[in-house]
Design a protein around this motif. Sequence first.
Motif, PDB file in Angstrom:
ATOM      1  N   THR A 163     -24.700  51.844  -1.821  1.00  0.00           N
ATOM      2  CA  THR A 163     -23.334  51.457  -2.131  1.00  0.00           C
ATOM      3  C   THR A 163     -23.337  49.962  -2.405  1.00  0.00           C
ATOM      4  O   THR A 163     -23.939  49.195  -1.645  1.00  0.00           O
ATOM      5  N   PHE A 164     -22.721  49.562  -3.488  1.00  0.00           N
ATOM      6  CA  PHE A 164     -22.609  48.120  -3.739  1.00  0.00           C
ATOM      7  C   PHE A 164     -21.292  47.606  -3.160  1.00  0.00           C
ATOM      8  O   PHE A 164     -20.291  48.315  -3.146  1.00  0.00           O
ATOM      9  N   PRO A 165     -21.306  46.367  -2.641  1.00  0.00           N
ATOM     10  CA  PRO A 165     -20.095  45.823  -2.022  1.00  0.00           C
ATOM     11  C   PRO A 165     -19.019  45.547  -3.073  1.00  0.00           C
ATOM     12  O   PRO A 165     -19.340  45.312  -4.236  1.00  0.00           O
ATOM     13  N   LEU A 166     -17.769  45.581  -2.656  1.00  0.00           N
ATOM     14  CA  LEU A 166     -16.673  45.374  -3.613  1.00  0.00           C
ATOM     15  C   LEU A 166     -15.979  44.028  -3.439  1.00  0.00           C
ATOM     16  O   LEU A 166     -15.138  43.653  -4.246  1.00  0.00           O
ATOM     17  N   ARG A 167     -16.322  43.290  -2.421  1.00  0.00           N
ATOM     18  CA  ARG A 167     -15.723  41.962  -2.246  1.00  0.00           C
ATOM     19  C   ARG A 167     -16.160  41.107  -3.444  1.00  0.00           C
ATOM     20  O   ARG A 167     -17.351  41.015  -3.742  1.00  0.00           O
ATOM     21  N   GLY A 168     -15.176  40.516  -4.116  1.00  0.00           N
ATOM     22  CA  GLY A 168     -15.483  39.676  -5.279  1.00  0.00           C
ATOM     23  C   GLY A 168     -15.910  40.476  -6.504  1.00  0.00           C
ATOM     24  O   GLY A 168     -16.479  39.921  -7.449  1.00  0.00           O
ATOM     25  N   ILE A 169     -15.599  41.763  -6.539  1.00  0.00           N
ATOM     26  CA  ILE A 169     -16.146  42.653  -7.562  1.00  0.00           C
ATOM     27  C   ILE A 169     -15.660  42.301  -8.975  1.00  0.00           C
ATOM     28  O   ILE A 169     -16.352  42.573  -9.961  1.00  0.00           O
ATOM     29  N   LYS A 170     -14.507  41.685  -9.092  1.00  0.00           N
ATOM     30  CA  LYS A 170     -13.982  41.369 -10.431  1.00  0.00           C
ATOM     31  C   LYS A 170     -14.901  40.411 -11.197  1.00  0.00           C
ATOM     32  O   LYS A 170     -14.853  40.356 -12.428  1.00  0.00           O
ATOM     33  N   ASP A 171     -15.750  39.680 -10.464  1.00  0.00           N
ATOM     34  CA  ASP A 171     -16.643  38.705 -11.105  1.00  0.00           C
ATOM     35  C   ASP A 171     -17.955  39.314 -11.596  1.00  0.00           C
ATOM     36  O   ASP A 171     -18.777  38.607 -12.180  1.00  0.00           O
ATOM     37  N   SER A 172     -18.189  40.595 -11.333  1.00  0.00           N
ATOM     38  CA  SER A 172     -19.535  41.145 -11.542  1.00  0.00           C
ATOM     39  C   SER A 172     -19.642  42.309 -12.531  1.00  0.00           C
ATOM     40  O   SER A 172     -20.360  43.258 -12.286  1.00  0.00           O
ATOM     41  N   PRO A 173     -18.943  42.248 -13.662  1.00  0.00           N
ATOM     42  CA  PRO A 173     -19.186  43.330 -14.613  1.00  0.00           C
ATOM     43  C   PRO A 173     -20.571  43.162 -15.232  1.00  0.00           C
ATOM     44  O   PRO A 173     -21.099  42.054 -15.193  1.00  0.00           O
ATOM     45  N   PRO A 174     -21.154  44.141 -15.846  1.00  0.00           N
ATOM     46  CA  PRO A 174     -20.720  45.542 -15.880  1.00  0.00           C
ATOM     47  C   PRO A 174     -21.064  46.243 -14.571  1.00  0.00           C
ATOM     48  O   PRO A 174     -21.856  45.722 -13.790  1.00  0.00           O
ATOM     49  N   TYR A 175     -20.521  47.432 -14.356  1.00  0.00           N
ATOM     50  CA  TYR A 175     -20.583  48.068 -13.042  1.00  0.00           C
ATOM     51  C   TYR A 175     -21.534  49.251 -12.956  1.00  0.00           C
ATOM     52  O   TYR A 175     -21.913  49.836 -13.955  1.00  0.00           O
ATOM     53  N   LEU A 176     -21.836  49.575 -11.723  1.00  0.00           N
ATOM     54  CA  LEU A 176     -22.875  50.529 -11.296  1.00  0.00           C
ATOM     55  C   LEU A 176     -24.251  49.886 -11.538  1.00  0.00           C
ATOM     56  O   LEU A 176     -24.365  48.887 -12.251  1.00  0.00           O
ATOM     57  N   HIS A 177     -25.269  50.490 -10.943  1.00  0.00           N
ATOM     58  CA  HIS A 177     -26.570  49.804 -10.922  1.00  0.00           C
ATOM     59  C   HIS A 177     -27.074  49.458 -12.313  1.00  0.00           C
ATOM     60  O   HIS A 177     -27.707  48.438 -12.520  1.00  0.00           O
ATOM     61  N   ASP A 178     -26.759  50.323 -13.298  1.00  0.00           N
ATOM     62  CA  ASP A 178     -27.291  50.078 -14.645  1.00  0.00           C
ATOM     63  C   ASP A 178     -26.257  49.502 -15.597  1.00  0.00           C
ATOM     64  O   ASP A 178     -26.546  49.317 -16.780  1.00  0.00           O
ATOM     65  N   GLY A 179     -25.066  49.242 -15.093  1.00  0.00           N
ATOM     66  CA  GLY A 179     -24.051  48.638 -15.949  1.00  0.00           C
ATOM     67  C   GLY A 179     -23.421  49.622 -16.913  1.00  0.00           C
ATOM     68  O   GLY A 179     -22.872  49.226 -17.934  1.00  0.00           O
ATOM     69  N   ARG A 180     -23.464  50.906 -16.596  1.00  0.00           N
ATOM     70  CA  ARG A 180     -22.944  51.907 -17.535  1.00  0.00           C
ATOM     71  C   ARG A 180     -21.429  51.885 -17.608  1.00  0.00           C
ATOM     72  O   ARG A 180     -20.853  52.486 -18.515  1.00  0.00           O
ATOM     73  N   CYS A 181     -20.780  51.245 -16.640  1.00  0.00           N
ATOM     74  CA  CYS A 181     -19.322  51.128 -16.667  1.00  0.00           C
ATOM     75  C   CYS A 181     -18.956  49.677 -16.977  1.00  0.00           C
ATOM     76  O   CYS A 181     -19.037  48.811 -16.103  1.00  0.00           O
TER      77      CYS A 181
END
Lengths: 532, 185
Positions: free
Chosen positions: A481-499
């Motif tokens: 599980t990846f943490p969500l604190r500060g998540i708006k700064d870390s696109p793209p999402y999921l381990h491979d950036g598929r989102c």
Amino acid sequence: MKESLARLLGTVFVIILSVGITLTYERYKGTGLSRVPEKHLPREVPPSKEPIRSEDRNSAAPAPVPDPPAPTAGPAESPPAPASGGSDHLEGLTIYPMVTKGMRTPFDLWHYYGRGVSSFTSPDLPMRFEQWLDFHKRQKPELMKDVTAYMNGRYHFTGEAIPGAVMSGGKAIMKGPVATLAPGVATHEGLAQLSPEEIRTKDLFPYKPLAHPIQTVAHMVFPQSWIKVHPDHERIDVDMDIPEAYLPEFPPPMFLTTHKELGDVTNGREVTLDNYYEIFDGLLTPEQMEGLKELLRPSATTWFNHTNHRITEKPSKGVACFDCHVNGHSNGAFELGPDSRPNMARLRVDTPTMRGNYNLMQLSSKRSIRSMDHFAEVEEYFDGDPGMQQAIGPRAVKREVTNRMGDLNSILDYPPAPKLNPLLRLIPGKATEAELRGEALFHGKAGCVQCHSGPAFVDDYMHDLQVERFYVGRPEGPIKTFPLRGIKDSPPYLHDGRCPTLHDVVNFFNVVLELKLTQAEENDLVSYLLCL
Amino acid sequence: MDQTPTSQSTAVDPATPSGPEKQPLQNAATSSGDPPMQDPVLLRLALGYVYFHFGFLKFFPDLSPAEWLAEQTVMKLLHQGLNPEHSLHLLAVFECAIGLGLIFKVFPRIISVMFFLHMAGTYLPAIYMPEMLFKIAPFAPTLEGQYIIKNFVFLAAGWTVLVPHAFGNAQRRRTSRETSQPPPP
């Protein structure tokens, strides 16, 4: 007469040859020579049923007695194609193509499986270095054309931002969902109403894995904005495939647990070997300073080094931790997780932030590394193949040094979240209606909190989301599980950036966890995630 | 065994009814007093065998040493439109068909067209990935390069075996087809 004799002999010859080759292949499979894993062999016999059958054969009648438990456990959820466990996951997959370094690999690598020829790689190129340059000079434009077409097919990168939403350093945050829906699915909300079986059999899942565009070389791919400042890291074979707008800001701000009062300690600069001393002298301990220097010092890697085994035109000094984790955050660079073989089985991973890593008990998507010191020792510079260091030069980081890198890591803080109280709940006076509704969903109907809880919004477990229920493909297995604190700064999402956007992840979880959230509810969740 | 006058379309045996027709080259050879040319049976069978064997290998992942070269070439030719496995199978079908056609001496025209297309295809890697074929182009090949250069012999063999058979003049072909019907066993 002679003619027919000739035909007869010809036929016999062809049959002998075909049968001979087929039998030879039976002997070949599963040996060290073959890419077909041994598991392939007993596939026809479902392993779970085997013991019952042999019992049947041995004793004439009593089969019904031991049987009942199975049927009662079974029919409750009728078994969909891939759910029966075991080697059934091979269904619909084909063997990895045979390739050498530099060759293109299919973008839909999830359809493939198999063994590698060897776990070990060599520091040799399959051709002279001048040819290597020529080869890629010719291949790269074609590859990038295909990559762009592929990515534009999978995503509508409209560049539309969420009004008023910005990352901690001020970069606009993109609106989604941008994942392209299959014809016949009108809305992302509608997709979430369909059953996994329907999505799988009709091939409707828009969140299939992303592969590295050239998985035979793979390794680190940096975003163009960063390459502009560090042109020596430009690759001869491939460029970043995700548009700049959907990547983290560069340079990102840097926050320290020890100097909250200062906010961004870098004042908008990228920390480098040239300026770190000036910025941090008098703010860090000598140990932290040494750790920081080491995080900034380039080391040779499998493909960024001074030998010919490289994908830069000129010899490279190597790569530093902060080349990807810029300012202790991420610039969205991606590579392959070094945790599997063959290389084509390795999952693409984009750079996670180091902010708040002090709160994490598990590091990396699949390796479950338990300390930042350890991480600094094992970082994926050699793609999990220490043998390469012999030829290319070791990273030469001793335990004391990696400890100090860990010391600096552990003071990298999250960005501010002014709408959260000390218990990390929204402060009603500061939050909007939508954000509060999102928080309620997060803790309620959507169930996100089951895995995203505590100060970092993470449970520190690995979960198998069984995403392969939704498409025909090789399962990716448990991911942390990846943490969500500060998540708006870390696109793209999921381990491979598929989102590429938060809207895409929320839709992903809506589908994958079968939550049946409405579009309005998905939007509320996004509003909430932007506050974390 | 195949050298019955009826079945030979390339040979020029003055005794056969098709002999005295206009085949300038071969007539010249005969009239100069050289021994008559034979139907190159062994050449045809050898070519057919190699095609069928190397083609059939391509149905099985791992068995064909030319796998990567073949896959990459077909994929590139079709603009990555086929996956590697299907690319390889397509080629396998093609090569086996040519092999069978040669061994059994059937469909000479179709087989000829397939053969020459296939031969042209084998030279594509020289355009697509010359670095894999030459240590220094064009005179220092790699093993794969040598494998492809060697196809000139194939090309010549195919020319000898197939062309007169498939594209010799119509009457000869008719004659040979009529008379070469195998008697029912």
